[in-house]
Scaffold this motif. Structure first.
Motif, PDB file in Angstrom:
ATOM      1  N   GLN A 221      10.369 -15.667  13.842  1.00 32.46           N
ATOM      2  CA  GLN A 221       9.415 -14.789  14.497  1.00 32.46           C
ATOM      3  C   GLN A 221       8.144 -15.558  14.834  1.00 32.46           C
ATOM      4  OE1 GLN A 221       8.686 -11.052  12.557  1.00 32.46           O
ATOM      5  NE2 GLN A 221      10.795 -10.846  11.838  1.00 32.46           N
TER       6      GLN A 221
ATOM      7  N   GLY B 106       4.183  -8.571  11.533  1.00 32.39           N
ATOM      8  CA  GLY B 106       5.269  -8.520  10.551  1.00 32.39           C
ATOM      9  C   GLY B 106       4.777  -8.259   9.149  1.00 32.39           C
TER      10      GLY B 106
ATOM     11  N   ASP C  14      -0.281 -11.301  12.977  1.00 27.59           N
ATOM     12  CA  ASP C  14       1.120 -11.175  12.602  1.00 27.59           C
ATOM     13  C   ASP C  14       1.393  -9.733  12.214  1.00 27.59           C
ATOM     14  OD1 ASP C  14       3.708 -11.580  11.903  1.00 27.59           O
ATOM     15  OD2 ASP C  14       3.299 -12.684  10.057  1.00 27.59           O
TER      16      ASP C  14
ATOM     17  N   ARG D 289       9.175 -11.002  17.952  1.00 28.34           N
ATOM     18  CA  ARG D 289      10.217 -10.989  16.912  1.00 28.34           C
ATOM     19  C   ARG D 289      11.632 -11.075  17.472  1.00 28.34           C
ATOM     20  NH1 ARG D 289      12.565  -5.960  16.369  1.00 28.34           N
ATOM     21  NH2 ARG D 289      11.459  -4.190  17.284  1.00 28.34           N
ATOM     22  N   THR D 290      11.774 -11.134  18.793  1.00 24.31           N
ATOM     23  CA  THR D 290      13.119 -11.211  19.365  1.00 24.31           C
ATOM     24  C   THR D 290      13.366 -12.474  20.187  1.00 24.31           C
ATOM     25  OG1 THR D 290      12.400  -9.910  21.289  1.00 24.31           O
ATOM     26  CG2 THR D 290      13.389  -8.705  19.453  1.00 24.31           C
TER      27      THR D 290
ATOM     28  N   GLY E  31      16.561  -5.998  17.832  1.00 23.07           N
ATOM     29  CA  GLY E  31      16.414  -6.776  16.611  1.00 23.07           C
ATOM     30  C   GLY E  31      17.737  -7.322  16.138  1.00 23.07           C
TER      31      GLY E  31
ATOM     32  N   ASP F  64       4.554  -7.730  20.547  1.00 18.85           N
ATOM     33  CA  ASP F  64       5.145  -7.853  19.216  1.00 18.85           C
ATOM     34  C   ASP F  64       6.668  -7.798  19.286  1.00 18.85           C
ATOM     35  OD1 ASP F  64       5.001  -7.874  16.252  1.00 18.85           O
ATOM     36  OD2 ASP F  64       5.851  -5.870  16.473  1.00 18.85           O
TER      37      ASP F  64
ATOM     38  N   ALA G  80      14.653 -15.100  17.646  1.00 18.45           N
ATOM     39  CA  ALA G  80      15.258 -14.520  16.446  1.00 18.45           C
ATOM     40  C   ALA G  80      16.346 -15.451  15.915  1.00 18.45           C
ATOM     41  CB  ALA G  80      15.840 -13.152  16.783  1.00 18.45           C
TER      42      ALA G  80
END
Length: 341
Positions: A318, A201, A199, A311-312, A44, A307, A315
């Motif tokens: 996302q 997140g 999502d 998110r990576t 992250g 997932d 980055a």
């Protein structure tokens, strides 16, 4: 529209399975899941070293910003993604037995569509937190009741009738979703779209999904013997003493409830329930005693990795995790469809 259980696996897949693979499947999947959890917690915008992660997870010691990020942000998201992946894959395996069709998945009976309608209504009304989750769950359960009620007819609730009724209910829910997106204001439209694509997140707290997954596995594994017989046809199962109607009702209710919890937690994530059980069946065979827990572990692993990538990859922006599962699931679905033909 249904096929015998023996047709759900190819001779080539039978030759590639070995007793050693079947014995090691669950331990290997569990180890892979644990490693994926550690990887996801480490990656992250704030990198966390293995030593820091070990300290945070074992002692709760504060490693500065890293401790807050891991425990406050990443851990709930990781647990929610893993739990929902397991729920969707387990529900998919059950649906494929219920409909005797290897291309069935948890959304085929309209459960996801109902949850989507409930969730978007809650967003339009400005509801959040527990009220939002309850609205999505109520929509899923309403769709489940509609399908089960409308599918009753002469000869009972057959797989074909359940499938067709689910498709009709799902289409109706899709029309309702399109209408709500059309009339939604700009402030809520982005949140609606991200929820519809899945999502993690903004996932709900993972406790309910984790409990649902644990209970689902504990309930389904004792039914595995009867499910093996049901997969070979109603007549065979009835001859050997299986209460087919009660078992079908139980499978439908369990699979629908698992799907409802998953959709309520992370949104409408597609293809996990289709791809994972089929791949596990090709690798391990069609014995539900092994297939059900293996699907749950593999589904958790797949959605967690998706997932993490969501998110990576771009980055600090996302991606919705449902986008990545669809990119994986569409070609696999087409391959499986071509393989059946």
């Amino acid at each position: 529209m249904s096929i015998p259980a023996d047709a759900m696996q190819s001779p080539a897949s039978v030759r590639t399975r070995t007793p050693r693979l079947r014995t090691l499947a669950l331990p290997l999947l569990a180890i892979g899941l644990l490693l994926s959890i550690a990887l996801s917690l480490s990656l992250g915008s704030v990198p966390v070293s293995p030593a820091q992660l070990w300290q945070i997870m074992t002692t709760g010691g504060d490693a500065g910003v890293a401790g807050d990020v891991v425990l406050g942000l990443r851990l709930p998201r990781v647990l929610a993604a893993a739990a929902c992946g397991g729920l969707l894959a387990l529900a998919g395996a059950l649906m494929q037995v219920l409909l005797r069709n290897p291309l069935a998945d948890p959304y085929v009976l309209g459960i996801s569509g109902g949850a989507s309608v409930g969730a978007l209504l809650a967003m339009a009304a400005g509801l959040a937190g527990a009220l939002f989750e309850l609205s999505a769950l109520a929509g899923a359960l309403t769709a489940m009741a509609l399908v089960f009620g409308l599918a009753h007819g002469e000869g009972g609730r057959t797989p074909t009738r359940l499938l067709l009724t689910g498709v009709i209910v799902s289409a109706g829910c899709g029309a309702a979703v399109s209408f709500m997106l059309t009339v939604a204001n700009e402030q809520s439209l982005r949140g609606m779209l991200f929820w519809l694509m899945g999502d993690a997140g903004v996932a709900a707290p993972p406790a309910a999904a984790l409990w649902a997954l644990a209970i689902g596995v504990l309930v389904c594994v004792p039914l595995a013997r009867d499910l093996n017989l049901l997969a070979r046809g109603d007549l065979t199962a009835q001859t050997l003493g299986v209460p087919v109607l009660r078992l079908r009702l139980a499978i439908y209710l369990i699979a629908s409830a698992l799907t409802a919890v998953a959709v309520t937690t992370v949104g409408a994530v597609g293809f996990v329930g289709l791809v994972v059980p089929h791949l596990m069946r090709l690798a391990l065979g069609n014995d539900q005693r092994l297939l059900l827990p293996a699907s749950a572990l593999a589904g958790a692993l797949l959605l967690l990795l998706a997932d993490t990538a969501a998110r990576t990859l771009i980055a600090p922006a996302q991606l919705p995790v449902g986008v990545l599962t669809a990119l994986l699931g569409v070609p696999v679905f087409l391959f499986l469809l071509h393989r059946r033909q």
